[in-house]
Scaffold this motif. Structure first.
Motif, PDB file in Angstrom:
ATOM      1  N   ILE A 103      -2.107  17.049  -4.157  1.00  0.00           N
ATOM      2  CA  ILE A 103      -2.842  15.793  -4.110  1.00  0.00           C
ATOM      3  C   ILE A 103      -2.026  14.692  -3.450  1.00  0.00           C
ATOM      4  O   ILE A 103      -0.808  14.745  -3.384  1.00  0.00           O
ATOM      5  N   ILE A 104      -2.727  13.693  -2.949  1.00  0.00           N
ATOM      6  CA  ILE A 104      -2.147  12.503  -2.364  1.00  0.00           C
ATOM      7  C   ILE A 104      -2.651  11.330  -3.195  1.00  0.00           C
ATOM      8  O   ILE A 104      -3.849  11.235  -3.459  1.00  0.00           O
ATOM      9  N   GLN A 105      -1.755  10.463  -3.612  1.00  0.00           N
ATOM     10  CA  GLN A 105      -2.152   9.289  -4.376  1.00  0.00           C
ATOM     11  C   GLN A 105      -2.011   8.063  -3.489  1.00  0.00           C
ATOM     12  O   GLN A 105      -0.983   7.842  -2.856  1.00  0.00           O
ATOM     13  N   LEU A 106      -3.061   7.270  -3.444  1.00  0.00           N
ATOM     14  CA  LEU A 106      -3.082   6.031  -2.683  1.00  0.00           C
ATOM     15  C   LEU A 106      -3.206   4.888  -3.680  1.00  0.00           C
ATOM     16  O   LEU A 106      -4.098   4.900  -4.531  1.00  0.00           O
ATOM     17  N   ALA A 127      -6.839  -2.604   3.649  1.00  0.00           N
ATOM     18  CA  ALA A 127      -6.238  -1.360   4.143  1.00  0.00           C
ATOM     19  C   ALA A 127      -6.571  -0.201   3.198  1.00  0.00           C
ATOM     20  O   ALA A 127      -6.940   0.894   3.641  1.00  0.00           O
ATOM     21  N   PHE A 128      -6.439  -0.430   1.901  1.00  0.00           N
ATOM     22  CA  PHE A 128      -6.764   0.559   0.873  1.00  0.00           C
ATOM     23  C   PHE A 128      -8.227   1.000   1.021  1.00  0.00           C
ATOM     24  O   PHE A 128      -8.536   2.191   1.079  1.00  0.00           O
ATOM     25  N   GLU A 129      -9.117   0.012   1.113  1.00  0.00           N
ATOM     26  CA  GLU A 129     -10.547   0.279   1.224  1.00  0.00           C
ATOM     27  C   GLU A 129     -10.876   1.056   2.500  1.00  0.00           C
ATOM     28  O   GLU A 129     -11.695   1.971   2.494  1.00  0.00           O
ATOM     29  N   LEU A 143       0.883  -1.156   0.000  1.00  0.00           N
ATOM     30  CA  LEU A 143       0.000   0.000   0.000  1.00  0.00           C
ATOM     31  C   LEU A 143       0.922   1.207   0.000  1.00  0.00           C
ATOM     32  O   LEU A 143       1.738   1.362   0.908  1.00  0.00           O
ATOM     33  N   GLU A 144       0.827   2.023  -1.025  1.00  0.00           N
ATOM     34  CA  GLU A 144       1.736   3.159  -1.154  1.00  0.00           C
ATOM     35  C   GLU A 144       0.961   4.468  -1.117  1.00  0.00           C
ATOM     36  O   GLU A 144      -0.092   4.597  -1.734  1.00  0.00           O
TER      37      GLU A 144
END
Length: 104
Positions: A58-61, A33-35, A11-12
Motif C-alpha cells: 500500500i501507499i499512504q498519502l 495537491a492531495f485532492e 504532502l507526504e
C-alpha cells in the motif's frame, strides 16, 4: 544564517518504509495537491483497508502541519487527511512531483 520561523504543510507519500514529501506554504495548497492525487488515482484507492495489509502493498498519502524554526512546546498539531492506494507508487510520485513543480 538566520532560520525563518514558519509553519508549512507537507504532502507526504509513504511506501514500503520510504517517505517522500512536498512542502506547501498553505494548507489550501497542500490540500489541493492531495485532492488532485486522490481524484487522479481514485481507481486504486483502498476504501476499506481492513485490520492488516502488509506495508509493501500500500501507499499512504497524507498531509501534516509542521513548523520550521523554534517551536513553542505543544504549539503545532497535525492535520492528516489520509488515503491509501495500491499498485501506483511510481505514478503517484511522478504526479506529485510534476504538480508541485507546476504550482510553486
Amino acid at each position: 544564517m538566520e532560520v525563518r520561523n514558519r509553519t508549512i504543510y507537507v504532502l507526504e507519500i509513504k511506501d514500503n518504509g520510504k517517505r517522500n514529501s512536498f512542502d506547501y506554504e498553505t494548507e489550501d495548497e497542500a490540500y489541493k495537491a492531495f485532492e488532485f492525487l486522490v481524484k487522479t488515482y481514485k481507481d486504486n484507492r483502498i476504501i476499506d483497508k481492513g485490520p492488516v495489509i502488509p506495508a509493501d502493498h500500500i501507499i499512504q498519502l497524507s498531509i501534516f502541519k509542521t513548523h520550521v524554526g523554534s517551536v513553542p512546546k505543544g504549539a503545532i498539531a497535525s492535520y492528516s487527511p489520509i488515503e491509501w492506494f495500491k499498485d501506483v507508487h511510481e505514478e503517484i510520485m511522478l504526479s506529485a512531483k510534476i504538480y508541485h513543480e507546476n504550482h510553486k
